[in-house]
Design a protein around this motif. Structure first.
Motif, PDB file in Angstrom:
ATOM      1  N   GLU A 116      51.464  23.911  35.509  1.00 24.27           N
ATOM      2  CA  GLU A 116      51.233  25.075  34.647  1.00 24.27           C
ATOM      3  C   GLU A 116      52.518  25.584  33.996  1.00 24.27           C
ATOM      4  N   HIS A 176      53.945  27.055  38.176  1.00 22.44           N
ATOM      5  CA  HIS A 176      53.386  27.240  39.515  1.00 22.44           C
ATOM      6  C   HIS A 176      54.361  26.582  40.475  1.00 22.44           C
ATOM      7  N   ARG A 258      43.162  38.918  39.178  1.00 23.80           N
ATOM      8  CA  ARG A 258      42.455  38.417  37.993  1.00 23.80           C
ATOM      9  C   ARG A 258      42.252  39.568  37.027  1.00 23.80           C
ATOM     10  N   GLN A 261      40.414  38.235  30.000  1.00 22.40           N
ATOM     11  CA  GLN A 261      41.189  37.406  29.077  1.00 22.40           C
ATOM     12  C   GLN A 261      41.569  38.173  27.817  1.00 22.40           C
ATOM     13  N   ASP A 282      49.596  35.089  33.309  1.00 27.81           N
ATOM     14  CA  ASP A 282      49.239  33.676  33.131  1.00 27.81           C
ATOM     15  C   ASP A 282      47.845  33.585  32.527  1.00 27.81           C
ATOM     16  N   GLN A 283      47.681  32.666  31.599  1.00 23.67           N
ATOM     17  CA  GLN A 283      46.372  32.458  30.991  1.00 23.67           C
ATOM     18  C   GLN A 283      45.703  31.228  31.602  1.00 23.67           C
ATOM     19  N   HIS A 284      44.456  31.404  32.004  1.00 21.25           N
ATOM     20  CA  HIS A 284      43.676  30.326  32.603  1.00 21.25           C
ATOM     21  C   HIS A 284      42.353  30.182  31.858  1.00 21.25           C
ATOM     22  N   ARG A 285      41.628  29.150  32.190  1.00 20.99           N
ATOM     23  CA  ARG A 285      40.316  28.951  31.578  1.00 20.99           C
ATOM     24  C   ARG A 285      39.312  29.921  32.223  1.00 20.99           C
ATOM     25  N   ASP A 288      42.450  35.543  32.950  1.00 20.36           N
ATOM     26  CA  ASP A 288      43.911  35.617  32.998  1.00 20.36           C
ATOM     27  C   ASP A 288      44.315  36.112  34.384  1.00 20.36           C
ATOM     28  N   TYR A 289      45.569  35.880  34.718  1.00 19.51           N
ATOM     29  CA  TYR A 289      46.035  36.272  36.046  1.00 19.51           C
ATOM     30  C   TYR A 289      47.329  37.063  35.900  1.00 19.51           C
TER      31      TYR A 289
END
Length: 507
Positions: A116, A176, A258, A261, A282-285, A288-289
């Motif tokens: 990541e 990460h 969490r 987004q 952090d952007q995730h599918r 976001d975190y």
């Protein structure tokens, strides 16, 4: 309270078979956090035989308890570095961080690591929307100096989302850390190199140079002490003690959550408050975190750790009301008297790396580069700047006195510390207390199944009395920051020996 970090919970380190027999290697590395694993990897890539030794599990106790920032921006403000060291040395300090990020990207490409990694902007900002002229001037000065030194920096009257004045730095990064290190460590064993986890180094001998682990010998030509808080190695007791007085251990806290987004940009933020606070997005599918932290204090000197986590969560929810916290953890930041790390020779054929002052990911990586240069007797422009034996720099003498002035008082206060009771019956499951048993102080712990462990509460470093950390279930020393498991094992130094058993365990 579960205090497993986000990185530890979402990474899976390989396990390796126990070693058998003696080994002959070129370098022995004590400590398998980012410094030790990176050094082992770089040495192995150069064709050397390596022994990597970790008293716990790979990833170390500290590297997996960070926020994973990758930045050349130091905790000590750039204008202050210039004041203390001069322009050239300040620029070189930041260049070390940039070189470390480049090394990390090279390692990722070489091993095809999925961790990541992303280049992101970083924002140093005022905590106030209406800072005074002095704060604005300092931020403007930092931006100007960074630009003059070749870094992309811009003063902004309103940074994203916080809407407070700050400086945007381009080309910082995030990754990460657990996924990165778990991939690097897989590349180390074989062709004469070994990795050893869950084993204590019992002895280091000079002639011939070797490390004893259990009944086995690791014969080597060079030793790297990469234990965050430095192992004494084969240095003299005086040398080790002097180095320790130049280090200050602080606990720093973080929560992960969490968040919806798209409401925050993928970036890192840290303010100029004292102690400062930081935020990473952090952007995730699908989500976001956010990782938010701060509230630093000297290790072992806070009375209510649970309240600290509550304050951090409250501040995060003020920033991001829909955040859903799912991880809480703390890490240890080792500060030096002048804000720069100690990286260099610490004895004959022995190298040390410590005091990363909030920049562990980058200074740890750079320490690995410097250790390889030292082993190969290659010139390195940072040797004098980061020398553990360097002379006092402007401002460092005052900081030295400030950080050590409370030590004599702490030694006395810890000895006079009142106990929490006199009966083991007051001890609940998964709880520790300082009790008085048979006229003596005892560090008592009852595990979740009811098994009782009684230890001496005397820290094995300099004999302070430890305190119970109820949130993280550890015994913490208020004098020099050593931390012990509830059953007495060393989690982080400077202590190298566990708390002594008081009596045989009883149930």
């Amino acid at each position: 309270m579960d205090t497993t970090s986000y990185w530890a919970a979402t990474a899976s380190f390989p396990r390796f078979p126990a070693i058998k027999g003696d080994h002959n290697v070129d370098i022995a590395i004590i400590g398998a956090g980012i410094t030790g694993i990176t050094a082992a990897y770089l040495f192995k890539q150069r064709g050397y035989k390596v022994a990597l030794i970790e008293r716990g599990n790979f990833g170390g106790f500290d590297s997996l308890n960070t926020t994973g920032h990758l930045t050349y921006v130091t905790d000590t403000r750039l204008h202050q570095l210039v004041k203390n060291f001069g322009r050239d040395q300040a620029r070189r300090t930041w260049e070390a961080g940039a070189a470390a990020i480049n090394q990390i990207t090279a390692n990722i490409q070489q091993e095809n690591i999925s961790c990541e990694f992303h280049w992101i902007p970083g924002y140093l900002h005022s905590p106030s929307k209406r800072p005074d002229a002095k704060e604005i001037n300092a931020l403007t000065k930092d931006a100007q100096l960074a630009s003059e030194f070749g870094f992309s920096a811009e003063y902004q009257t309103k940074i994203p989302n916080f809407n407070t004045p700050g400086v945007q730095f381009s080309n910082v990064a995030k990754f990460h850390v657990g996924k990165y290190l778990q991939s690097l460590v897989r590349a180390i064993p074989g062709k004469g190199s070994v990795v050893i986890e869950n084993k204590e180094v019992t002895t280091i001998e000079k002639e011939p140079l070797k490390i004893l682990v259990d009944e086995y010998s690791i014969n080597c030509r060079f030793i790297l002490l990469a234990t965050h808080n430095p192992h004494s190695g084969n240095a003299t007791a005086l040398s080790s003690a002097l180095l320790q007085t130049k280090l200050s251990l602080y606990s720093s806290y973080a929560v992960g959550a969490r968040i919806p987004q798209g409401i925050w940009p993928e970036a890192s933020f840290w303010d100029t408050d004292e102690p400062y606070h930081y935020l990473r997005i952090d952007q995730h599918r699908g989500f976001d975190y956010a990782i938010y932290g701060g509230e630093d204090h000297k290790t072992g000197q806070a009375k209510n750790i649970t309240a600290i986590y509550q304050r951090i969560e409250k501040k995060l929810l003020h920033l991001i009301p829909k955040a859903k916290v799912d991880h809480r953890w703390s890490g240890q930041v080792i500060e030096t008297t002048d804000g720069l790390p100690y990286i260099g020779h610490f004895g004959e054929n022995q190298y040390v790396a410590t005091g990363f002052s909030g920049n562990g990911m980058t200074f740890g990586t750079f320490a690995a580069i410097m250790a390889l240069d030292a082993f190969e007797k290659r010139e390195n422009a940072w040797v004098k700047l980061f020398d553990p034996h360097r002379k006092k720099i402007r401002g460092s003498a005052l900081n030295y006195l400030k950080e050590n002035k409370d030590l004599p008082l702490l030694l006395i206060q810890s000895r006079l510390k009142s106990v929490d009771g006199k009966s083991l019956r007051t001890l609940s499951a998964n709880q520790g207390k300082l009790l008085k048993i048979k006229g003596r102080k005892v560090a008592a712990y009852r595990d979740p199944k009811g098994k009782l462990t009684l230890c001496s509460p005397v820290c094995t470093h300099l004999k302070c009395i430890v305190a119970w950390n109820d949130a993280e279930k550890t015994w913490d020393c208020p004098c020099h920051g050593s931390r012990f498991a509830p059953t007495g094992e060393v989690l982080s130094g400077p202590a190298e020996k566990p708390l002594q058993p008081f009596i045989k365990n009883e149930s």
